[in-house]
Design a protein around this motif. Sequence first.
Motif, PDB file in Angstrom:
ATOM      1  N   PRO A  90       0.941  -1.226   0.077  1.00  0.00           N
ATOM      2  CA  PRO A  90       0.101  -0.076  -0.168  1.00  0.00           C
ATOM      3  C   PRO A  90       0.750   1.229   0.118  1.00  0.00           C
ATOM      4  N   SER A  91       1.933   1.299   0.681  1.00  0.00           N
ATOM      5  CA  SER A  91       2.835   2.626   0.798  1.00  0.00           C
ATOM      6  C   SER A  91       3.475   2.913  -0.457  1.00  0.00           C
ATOM      7  N   GLN A  92       3.914   1.633  -1.072  1.00  0.00           N
ATOM      8  CA  GLN A  92       4.629   1.714  -2.270  1.00  0.00           C
ATOM      9  C   GLN A  92       3.904   2.331  -3.264  1.00  0.00           C
ATOM     10  N   LEU A  93       2.685   1.857  -3.392  1.00  0.00           N
ATOM     11  CA  LEU A  93       1.293   2.088  -4.431  1.00  0.00           C
ATOM     12  C   LEU A  93       1.050   3.792  -4.145  1.00  0.00           C
ATOM     13  N   LYS A  94       0.968   4.133  -3.030  1.00  0.00           N
ATOM     14  CA  LYS A  94       0.673   5.454  -2.577  1.00  0.00           C
ATOM     15  C   LYS A  94       2.016   6.452  -3.031  1.00  0.00           C
ATOM     16  N   ASN A  95       3.249   6.040  -2.610  1.00  0.00           N
ATOM     17  CA  ASN A  95       4.217   6.915  -3.199  1.00  0.00           C
ATOM     18  C   ASN A  95       4.083   7.012  -4.681  1.00  0.00           C
ATOM     19  N   LEU A  96       4.152   5.867  -5.336  1.00  0.00           N
ATOM     20  CA  LEU A  96       4.241   5.721  -6.894  1.00  0.00           C
ATOM     21  C   LEU A  96       3.267   6.746  -7.418  1.00  0.00           C
ATOM     22  N   GLU A  97       2.117   7.023  -6.983  1.00  0.00           N
ATOM     23  CA  GLU A  97       0.933   7.662  -7.554  1.00  0.00           C
ATOM     24  C   GLU A  97       1.419   8.938  -7.371  1.00  0.00           C
ATOM     25  N   ARG A  98       1.977   9.592  -5.962  1.00  0.00           N
ATOM     26  CA  ARG A  98       2.360  10.656  -5.896  1.00  0.00           C
ATOM     27  C   ARG A  98       3.477  11.370  -6.788  1.00  0.00           C
ATOM     28  N   GLU A  99       4.398  10.300  -7.069  1.00  0.00           N
ATOM     29  CA  GLU A  99       5.554  10.715  -7.650  1.00  0.00           C
ATOM     30  C   GLU A  99       5.277  10.672  -9.003  1.00  0.00           C
ATOM     31  N   LEU A 100       4.886   9.735  -9.847  1.00  0.00           N
ATOM     32  CA  LEU A 100       4.508   9.592 -11.154  1.00  0.00           C
ATOM     33  C   LEU A 100       3.313  10.315 -11.775  1.00  0.00           C
ATOM     34  N   GLU A 101       2.359  10.501 -10.958  1.00  0.00           N
ATOM     35  CA  GLU A 101       1.160  11.133 -11.204  1.00  0.00           C
ATOM     36  C   GLU A 101       0.176  10.416 -12.198  1.00  0.00           C
ATOM     37  N   VAL A 102       0.309   9.384 -12.485  1.00  0.00           N
ATOM     38  CA  VAL A 102      -0.483   8.553 -13.365  1.00  0.00           C
ATOM     39  C   VAL A 102      -1.025   7.216 -12.478  1.00  0.00           C
ATOM     40  N   LYS A 103      -1.995   6.518 -13.319  1.00  0.00           N
ATOM     41  CA  LYS A 103      -2.433   5.435 -12.665  1.00  0.00           C
ATOM     42  C   LYS A 103      -1.356   4.380 -12.564  1.00  0.00           C
ATOM     43  N   ILE A 104      -1.322   3.836 -11.243  1.00  0.00           N
ATOM     44  CA  ILE A 104      -0.386   2.737 -10.918  1.00  0.00           C
ATOM     45  C   ILE A 104      -1.188   1.462 -10.848  1.00  0.00           C
ATOM     46  N   LEU A 105      -0.762   0.352 -11.250  1.00  0.00           N
ATOM     47  CA  LEU A 105      -1.123  -1.059 -11.275  1.00  0.00           C
ATOM     48  C   LEU A 105      -0.018  -1.965 -11.034  1.00  0.00           C
ATOM     49  N   ASP A 106      -0.346  -3.022 -10.269  1.00  0.00           N
ATOM     50  CA  ASP A 106       0.517  -4.088 -10.018  1.00  0.00           C
ATOM     51  C   ASP A 106      -0.080  -5.426 -10.672  1.00  0.00           C
ATOM     52  N   ARG A 107       0.666  -6.209 -10.884  1.00  0.00           N
ATOM     53  CA  ARG A 107       0.185  -7.690 -11.505  1.00  0.00           C
ATOM     54  C   ARG A 107      -1.139  -8.171 -10.716  1.00  0.00           C
ATOM     55  N   THR A 108      -1.333  -8.154  -9.396  1.00  0.00           N
ATOM     56  CA  THR A 108      -2.363  -8.480  -8.766  1.00  0.00           C
ATOM     57  C   THR A 108      -3.626  -7.840  -9.307  1.00  0.00           C
ATOM     58  N   ASN A 109      -3.562  -6.663  -9.300  1.00  0.00           N
ATOM     59  CA  ASN A 109      -4.591  -5.717  -9.571  1.00  0.00           C
ATOM     60  C   ASN A 109      -4.978  -5.838 -11.074  1.00  0.00           C
TER      61      ASN A 109
END
Length: 404
Positions: A90-109
Amino acid sequence: MLEKKEHAYEKAVLVGLITKDQDEEKLREYMDELEFLAYTAGATVEKRFTQKMSQPDSRTFVGSGKAEEIRNYTTEHEIGTVIFDDELSPSQLKNLERELEVKILDRTNLILDIFAQRAQTSYARTQVELAQYEYLLPRLTRMWTHLERQRGGIGMRGPGETEIETDRRIIRDRISLLKEKLKTIDKQMSTQRQNRGKMVRAALVGYTNVGKSTLMNSLSKSEVFAENKLFATLDTTVRKVVIGNLPFLLTDTVGFIRKLPTQLVESFKSTLDEVREADLLIHVVDISHESFEDHIDSVNQILMEINAQQKPMIMVFNKIDAFAYEKKDEDDLTPSTRKNISLDEWKKTWMAKSKHPTVFISALTKENFPEMKKMIYDEVHKIHISRFPYNDFLFEYFEEEEEA
């Protein structure tokens, strides 16, 4: 299902890591599969980003320099989706969305999204919804990062946190409701399985997209949905099949995959019960895929997890029509050519020496179908006579005429 038109596809990039547990070759295989998953979900992959690290960065999965490189590329090429090959915290997802400002998906999602698209029946939709909520629950906070960017954190924390807690409570209640609903359906399906009588039950198992549904259609002369995409079939299909004059039930099950989300294994428990309660497993393998040995291992691992690995099994190596290897002439100046392997050659390979009965076929062209049918008949017949020793005289195998 209708094919999506090209303009409807989202543009995406993929991100993966080379680690001590995953070398460059293994990562390439996973990224190829991830690209196929993205295509199945409705995305075209514009670029792949890879990085060599001892382990994923706890904050952003990749290093800060690679994150900046990804951000620059997505901004320049107007790409709105970045897909990571492993499950993000969850923290990686939140940080990546904040830094990249795009939709972030992982394999599970991504896999959950495909399952949501593919689920046709109420039961499958319930299973997928449960898996999605269980994935979403610990990641709820990322949905509120836009408030921090727009209005800052001071003065906003109370109402924001209150709303998140309300949503968490709603989702927990929904998860409980879905679990109860699945329990009720599981009981109904268990009763249905018991009511099928003593007829021998065989289940098609295998990695996703190996041709199980095509084989099901050929054997049962039915129209089960089949498509060259991952997870084309989610809903379990049961058909009565007669080979020679021996009837049995054949089940087509959901395909397995490497790194299968744990939420899906749990929510698709009843689907896996069809495998667990089968008398015979027909393990279908795509012999034309370069990673077919890994696929076999992945399927065997899941069969072990559900205590089904000791069941009688037939190994069916499919797509021999699509298999070809590079044949290099002695003269290095002569271009290499593609060469198919004959059935006699297949029977001399290490695959033919499996502890299980093994056959090589093409479900598409029906090549070597008579041998496969005879093999299935023999295995079903063994189970049948152990169950009904006094009416064996009713069944005698005869060759069926293959349809033109």
